[in-house]
Design a protein around this motif. Sequence first.
Motif, PDB file in Angstrom:
ATOM      1  N   LEU A 123       3.350   2.042   2.066  1.00 17.19           N
ATOM      2  CA  LEU A 123       3.434   0.412   1.637  1.00 17.19           C
ATOM      3  C   LEU A 123       2.269   0.216   0.469  1.00 17.19           C
ATOM      4  CD1 LEU A 123       3.051  -0.595   5.357  1.00 17.19           C
ATOM      5  CD2 LEU A 123       5.007  -0.635   4.034  1.00 17.19           C
ATOM      6  N   LEU A 124       1.172   0.998   0.289  1.00 14.46           N
ATOM      7  CA  LEU A 124       0.604   0.762  -0.865  1.00 14.46           C
ATOM      8  C   LEU A 124       1.218   1.140  -2.296  1.00 14.46           C
ATOM      9  CD1 LEU A 124      -3.151   2.018   0.006  1.00 14.46           C
ATOM     10  CD2 LEU A 124      -2.257  -0.509   0.036  1.00 14.46           C
ATOM     11  N   LEU A 125       2.030   2.333  -2.023  1.00  9.93           N
ATOM     12  CA  LEU A 125       2.957   2.754  -3.354  1.00  9.93           C
ATOM     13  C   LEU A 125       3.922   1.893  -3.571  1.00  9.93           C
ATOM     14  CD1 LEU A 125       2.739   6.616  -2.525  1.00  9.93           C
ATOM     15  CD2 LEU A 125       1.448   5.121  -4.261  1.00  9.93           C
ATOM     16  N   VAL A 126       4.659   1.389  -2.444  1.00  2.28           N
ATOM     17  CA  VAL A 126       5.925   0.564  -2.568  1.00  2.28           C
ATOM     18  C   VAL A 126       5.334  -0.933  -3.345  1.00  2.28           C
ATOM     19  CG1 VAL A 126       7.465  -0.776  -1.467  1.00  2.28           C
ATOM     20  CG2 VAL A 126       7.130   1.511  -0.809  1.00  2.28           C
ATOM     21  N   TRP A 127       3.990  -1.359  -2.834  1.00  4.54           N
ATOM     22  CA  TRP A 127       3.395  -2.647  -3.353  1.00  4.54           C
ATOM     23  C   TRP A 127       3.379  -2.635  -4.635  1.00  4.54           C
ATOM     24  CZ3 TRP A 127       1.493  -6.483  -0.152  1.00  4.54           C
ATOM     25  CH2 TRP A 127       0.675  -7.830  -0.870  1.00  4.54           C
ATOM     26  N   MET A 128       2.617  -1.408  -5.248  1.00  5.54           N
ATOM     27  CA  MET A 128       2.184  -1.412  -6.642  1.00  5.54           C
ATOM     28  C   MET A 128       3.280  -1.123  -7.370  1.00  5.54           C
ATOM     29  SD  MET A 128      -1.448   0.828  -6.566  1.00  5.54           S
ATOM     30  CE  MET A 128      -0.786   1.957  -5.319  1.00  5.54           C
ATOM     31  N   ALA A 129       4.467  -0.301  -6.920  1.00  7.81           N
ATOM     32  CA  ALA A 129       5.736   0.116  -7.696  1.00  7.81           C
ATOM     33  C   ALA A 129       6.452  -1.374  -7.849  1.00  7.81           C
ATOM     34  CB  ALA A 129       6.432   0.831  -6.914  1.00  7.81           C
ATOM     35  N   ILE A 130       6.592  -2.277  -6.845  1.00 10.84           N
ATOM     36  CA  ILE A 130       7.397  -3.335  -7.065  1.00 10.84           C
ATOM     37  C   ILE A 130       6.511  -4.334  -8.148  1.00 10.84           C
ATOM     38  CG2 ILE A 130       7.979  -5.533  -6.050  1.00 10.84           C
ATOM     39  CD1 ILE A 130       8.421  -4.004  -3.254  1.00 10.84           C
ATOM     40  N   ASN A 131       5.349  -4.571  -8.219  1.00 14.87           N
ATOM     41  CA  ASN A 131       4.778  -5.280  -9.117  1.00 14.87           C
ATOM     42  C   ASN A 131       4.691  -4.847 -10.421  1.00 14.87           C
ATOM     43  OD1 ASN A 131       3.158  -7.850  -7.702  1.00 14.87           O
ATOM     44  ND2 ASN A 131       3.052  -6.126  -6.187  1.00 14.87           N
ATOM     45  N   ILE A 132       4.503  -3.446 -10.674  1.00 18.55           N
ATOM     46  CA  ILE A 132       4.182  -2.942 -11.980  1.00 18.55           C
ATOM     47  C   ILE A 132       5.719  -2.748 -12.498  1.00 18.55           C
ATOM     48  CG2 ILE A 132       3.416  -0.780 -13.246  1.00 18.55           C
ATOM     49  CD1 ILE A 132       1.182  -0.687 -11.262  1.00 18.55           C
ATOM     50  N   GLY A 139       4.492 -10.198 -11.264  1.00 19.50           N
ATOM     51  CA  GLY A 139       5.194 -10.307  -9.735  1.00 19.50           C
ATOM     52  C   GLY A 139       4.158 -11.315  -9.034  1.00 19.50           C
ATOM     53  N   PHE A 140       4.357 -11.178  -7.710  1.00 21.68           N
ATOM     54  CA  PHE A 140       3.424 -11.957  -6.827  1.00 21.68           C
ATOM     55  C   PHE A 140       2.071 -11.424  -6.729  1.00 21.68           C
ATOM     56  CE2 PHE A 140       5.849  -8.765  -4.500  1.00 21.68           C
ATOM     57  CZ  PHE A 140       4.959  -7.958  -3.842  1.00 21.68           C
ATOM     58  N   ASP A 141       1.803  -9.889  -7.236  1.00 20.61           N
ATOM     59  CA  ASP A 141       0.453  -9.690  -7.233  1.00 20.61           C
ATOM     60  C   ASP A 141       0.285  -8.483  -8.361  1.00 20.61           C
ATOM     61  OD1 ASP A 141      -1.998  -8.948  -6.354  1.00 20.61           O
ATOM     62  OD2 ASP A 141      -1.616  -7.467  -5.046  1.00 20.61           O
ATOM     63  N   PRO A 142      -0.019  -8.995  -9.646  1.00 19.02           N
ATOM     64  CA  PRO A 142       0.010  -8.150 -10.906  1.00 19.02           C
ATOM     65  C   PRO A 142      -1.227  -7.304 -10.619  1.00 19.02           C
ATOM     66  CG  PRO A 142      -0.524 -10.377 -11.461  1.00 19.02           C
ATOM     67  CD  PRO A 142       0.042 -10.389  -9.982  1.00 19.02           C
ATOM     68  N   TYR A 143      -1.387  -6.269 -11.724  1.00 20.52           N
ATOM     69  CA  TYR A 143      -2.648  -5.646 -11.513  1.00 20.52           C
ATOM     70  C   TYR A 143      -3.569  -6.603 -11.892  1.00 20.52           C
ATOM     71  CZ  TYR A 143      -5.877  -2.063 -13.292  1.00 20.52           C
ATOM     72  OH  TYR A 143      -6.894  -1.172 -13.449  1.00 20.52           O
ATOM     73  N   PRO A 144      -4.858  -6.310 -11.617  1.00 23.19           N
ATOM     74  CA  PRO A 144      -5.428  -5.336 -10.569  1.00 23.19           C
ATOM     75  C   PRO A 144      -5.161  -5.505  -9.112  1.00 23.19           C
ATOM     76  CG  PRO A 144      -7.141  -6.791 -11.178  1.00 23.19           C
ATOM     77  CD  PRO A 144      -5.947  -7.201 -11.877  1.00 23.19           C
ATOM     78  N   PHE A 145      -4.162  -6.188  -8.617  1.00 22.11           N
ATOM     79  CA  PHE A 145      -3.702  -6.295  -7.299  1.00 22.11           C
ATOM     80  C   PHE A 145      -4.825  -6.918  -6.391  1.00 22.11           C
ATOM     81  CE2 PHE A 145      -2.114  -1.973  -8.958  1.00 22.11           C
ATOM     82  CZ  PHE A 145      -0.928  -2.609  -9.019  1.00 22.11           C
ATOM     83  N   ILE A 146      -5.204  -8.082  -6.845  1.00 22.92           N
ATOM     84  CA  ILE A 146      -6.219  -9.275  -6.054  1.00 22.92           C
ATOM     85  C   ILE A 146      -5.685  -9.322  -4.722  1.00 22.92           C
ATOM     86  CG2 ILE A 146      -7.486 -10.987  -5.909  1.00 22.92           C
ATOM     87  CD1 ILE A 146      -7.430 -10.994  -9.353  1.00 22.92           C
ATOM     88  N   LEU A 147      -4.342  -9.514  -4.546  1.00 22.69           N
ATOM     89  CA  LEU A 147      -3.755 -10.198  -3.304  1.00 22.69           C
ATOM     90  C   LEU A 147      -3.779  -8.894  -2.361  1.00 22.69           C
ATOM     91  CD1 LEU A 147      -2.363 -11.940  -1.477  1.00 22.69           C
ATOM     92  CD2 LEU A 147      -0.239 -11.366  -2.356  1.00 22.69           C
TER      93      LEU A 147
END
Length: 231
Positions: A123-132, A139-147
């Motif tokens: 799930l972590l990889l999917v979350w980061m892949a979707i945003n990056i 996206g809804f949580d760009p880098y550095p992934f504060i959400l």
Amino acid sequence: MSGTCFINKKEYPDDELLTGSQLRKPLYDFIRKQHPDFNETSNIAVDTLQQERKMYIEALLRQEIGELTEAEKEVVGSIMDNQILSENIALQADEKARPGERLADHVATFGGSWTFISIFFFLLLVWMAINIYLLHNRGFDPYPFILLNLVLSCLAAIQAPIIMMSQNRQEAKDRARGEHDYKINLKAELEIRLLHEKIDHLLLDQNRKLLEIQQTQNDMFSQIAKKLEEE
């Protein structure tokens, strides 16, 4: 035939009475301390002897470990009443568990498995892949992934007390299991002592009967020899 118990002064049949000479010396000495006039020829009833054995066991335990706890008193009572102490502690604890405690156990079991770790990293990889890559870091949580950090912090804050709740229940089960094992071992040790006493009693009674038989045979041989001499 009947006789009187020296301690409770009641009448009993001969087969329910023992004499002081038939008792093991430690138990005989203990009864003598409680009843100084008791001697080797005094009668004692079987049920009265059972009570004296209970007091004797309690005295031994106090001498070895001090004041008796409720667990040790329970062991002594189970020996006198011929009760079984063995029981499934884990099953009883699970039956008494509340729904929240069962849920905490399931959460702790799942949270400490490779399945949870694999799903979590996926799930972590999917979350980061979707945003990056898919949303180009807008996206809804760009880098550095504060959400994502907030979600992980909330997950850890909720998961930690749930796991501690399950660990506390496991520690309570371990304490109950340890106390149960102690009672079983203590009862086994005391039962072995009583078994030695009963075996000694049987041997003394058997030897007494054999001596009586031997004496009777000697008397018969003496009479036969006397008749042969007269002839």
